[in-house]
Write an enzyme that holds these catalytic residues in place. Structure first.
Site, PDB file in Angstrom:
ATOM      1  N   SER A   1       3.541  -1.612  68.271  1.00  0.00           N
ATOM      2  CA  SER A   1       2.825  -1.663  69.548  1.00  0.00           C
ATOM      3  C   SER A   1       1.487  -2.384  69.460  1.00  0.00           C
ATOM      4  O   SER A   1       0.919  -2.764  70.483  1.00  0.00           O
ATOM      5  CB  SER A   1       2.602  -0.249  70.093  1.00  0.00           C
ATOM      6  OG  SER A   1       1.667   0.458  69.298  1.00  0.00           O
TER       7      SER A   1
ATOM      8  N   LYS B   1      -4.573   2.470  69.031  1.00  0.00           N
ATOM      9  CA  LYS B   1      -4.545   1.473  70.110  1.00  0.00           C
ATOM     10  C   LYS B   1      -5.924   0.817  70.205  1.00  0.00           C
ATOM     11  O   LYS B   1      -6.882   1.240  69.568  1.00  0.00           O
ATOM     12  CB  LYS B   1      -4.221   2.122  71.461  1.00  0.00           C
ATOM     13  CG  LYS B   1      -2.924   2.923  71.510  1.00  0.00           C
ATOM     14  CD  LYS B   1      -1.691   2.058  71.486  1.00  0.00           C
ATOM     15  CE  LYS B   1      -0.428   2.925  71.585  1.00  0.00           C
ATOM     16  NZ  LYS B   1       0.811   2.120  71.453  1.00  0.00           N
TER      17      LYS B   1
END
Length: 208
Positions: free
Chosen positions: A48, A102
């Site tokens: 991701s 993230k």
């Protein structure tokens, strides 16, 4: 000739605890505290954050980047810094508690628009080129992977006080703030500093 009486077992056990077990426990506690408060590591589970992070990467994390805390709590003893746009941060997902990594793309008060995977913050596009494959966060430049598209758009939201918005650099392949919403700023465990081990390459120090 008299022989000395053997030391009673209870006293012998106490002496062993003082001599052997207590120093070991103290060392383990110190290591645990240092790991929770100063530095830790994280193994990247998915793609991701590609191309910035690859699956299997081992990342060094500065656990005190956003303040020195009481171990295993959010209570800050010594303020040090706040999350900034472009930081790669480690935190628990607000949805299910899974530990994630993230990029912080917006902080409190920012107005965010995301179209086709490309960000605009407070009306200013972050793309550095026509393809939009790089974004300038001021302190950092992020390389994006848009091979699978940009994922869901954000038509225009303002980050509330005390929160941040996080996204993956692989915009079309990331479960991030577009699904679980904003993340509390004081819930960020720390800032990722560098990749210190990459599969197929071995040890190194690739700053983030």
């Amino acid at each position: 000739m008299d022989t000395p009486n053997p030391q009673p077992r209870p006293r012998s056990a106490i002496a062993w605890l003082r001599r052997e077990a207590l120093p070991l426990l103290a060392m383990l506690l110190l290591l645990g505290t240092a790991r929770a408060s100063f530095a830790n590591h994280y193994q990247v589970p998915s793609g991701s954050m590609q191309p910035t992070l690859q699956p299997g990467d081992r990342v060094a994390v500065d656990m005190s980047a956003y303040g020195l805390r009481v171990p295993f709590t959010r209570h800050v003893l010594v303020p040090r810094g706040t999350p900034r746009r472009g930081d790669v941060a480690v935190f628990n997902s607000p949805a299910d508690g899974v530990l994630l990594i993230k990029r912080v793309v917006a902080v409190a008060g920012d107005r965010v628009v995301l179209r086709d995977g490309r960000l605009s913050i407070n009306g200013a596009p972050l793309a550095l080129d026509a393809e939009g494959a790089s974004e300038d966060f001021g302190t950092r430049v992020a390389q994006l992977d848009l091979a699978r598209g940009g994922g869901p758009d954000i038509p225009g939201v303002v980050v509330p006080p005390g929160h941040v918005l996080v996204l993956g650099d692989h915009r079309g392949n990331s479960i991030d703030g577009r699904w679980f919403g904003f993340v509390e700023a004081d819930a960020l465990y720390g800032r990722a500093m560098a990749v210190y081990w990459r599969r197929g390459e071995g040890p190194g120090w690739q700053k983030l």
